[in-house]
Design an enzyme around this catalytic site. Structure first.
Site, PDB file in Angstrom:
ATOM      1  N   ASP A  66       0.836  -1.195   0.000  1.00  0.00           N
ATOM      2  CA  ASP A  66       0.000   0.000   0.000  1.00  0.00           C
ATOM      3  C   ASP A  66       0.876   1.252   0.000  1.00  0.00           C
ATOM      4  O   ASP A  66       1.808   1.368   0.784  1.00  0.00           O
ATOM      5  CB  ASP A  66      -0.889  -0.012   1.236  1.00  0.00           C
ATOM      6  CG  ASP A  66      -2.047   0.956   1.174  1.00  0.00           C
ATOM      7  OD1 ASP A  66      -1.945   1.956   0.434  1.00  0.00           O
ATOM      8  OD2 ASP A  66      -3.046   0.709   1.859  1.00  0.00           O
ATOM      9  N   HIS A 124      -0.561   4.505   0.150  1.00  0.00           N
ATOM     10  CA  HIS A 124      -1.393   5.632   0.568  1.00  0.00           C
ATOM     11  C   HIS A 124      -0.772   6.316   1.783  1.00  0.00           C
ATOM     12  O   HIS A 124      -0.670   5.719   2.842  1.00  0.00           O
ATOM     13  CB  HIS A 124      -2.806   5.152   0.903  1.00  0.00           C
ATOM     14  CG  HIS A 124      -3.556   4.680  -0.285  1.00  0.00           C
ATOM     15  ND1 HIS A 124      -3.531   3.366  -0.688  1.00  0.00           N
ATOM     16  CD2 HIS A 124      -4.337   5.340  -1.171  1.00  0.00           C
ATOM     17  CE1 HIS A 124      -4.277   3.232  -1.773  1.00  0.00           C
ATOM     18  NE2 HIS A 124      -4.775   4.419  -2.089  1.00  0.00           N
TER      19      HIS A 124
END
Length: 149
Positions: free
Chosen positions: A13, A15
């Protein structure tokens, strides 16, 4: 007493916005924050918690694969002798997450102390940390927070 928190995004990920906001909020509330950034392995979280003598580890995931990324996480925590470290996870934790209570239960069974969805306000997580770590703000800290708000 200043409490140390390790914060980061697990797995592939990338983000970063959520942990950046959380880092700022935690720092403004008197926590010492070690921000690992994005795309961290379980081992990187555990090593950072050990190295910095962390009181808590906050794992973030927004891409929906946290169930896979966190399998065995608490075995690594225990193997490092960090069973007393408080662990939180939050974000969009499962692909097609329809019933967050089922998702919350899954991560509680994995060993996380608290599980938050992607809509959680940082103040809610901070209040939970204060409770779980028994952190009390001094009068001066409270006044400073009021003045800067």
């Amino acid at each position: 007493m200043v409490r140390t928190v390790v914060l980061g995004v697990i797995g592939s990920d990338a983000h970063v916005v959520g942990i950046t906001i959380l880092e700022q909020a935690l720092s403004a509330n008197g926590f010492d924050v070690v921000n690992l950034g994005v795309q961290n392995s379980q081992t990187e979280f555990v090593d950072a918690a050990d190295e910095h003598d962390a009181d808590a580890v906050l794992v973030s995931s927004l891409y929906g694969h946290a169930k896979q990324d966190c399998q065995g996480f608490h075995h690594e925590v225990a193997a490092a002798g960090l069973e007393d470290v408080t662990t939180y996870i939050g974000g969009n934790l499962a692909v097609g997450q329809d019933d967050f209570e089922e998702t919350r239960q899954h991560f509680r069974e994995l060993g996380f102390d608290r599980v938050f969805d992607s809509e959680t306000d940082p103040e809610e997580a901070i209040e939970a940390l204060r409770t779980d770590l028994d952190v009390r703000s001094s009068e001066a800290e409270r006044e400073s927070q009021t003045l800067t708000a």
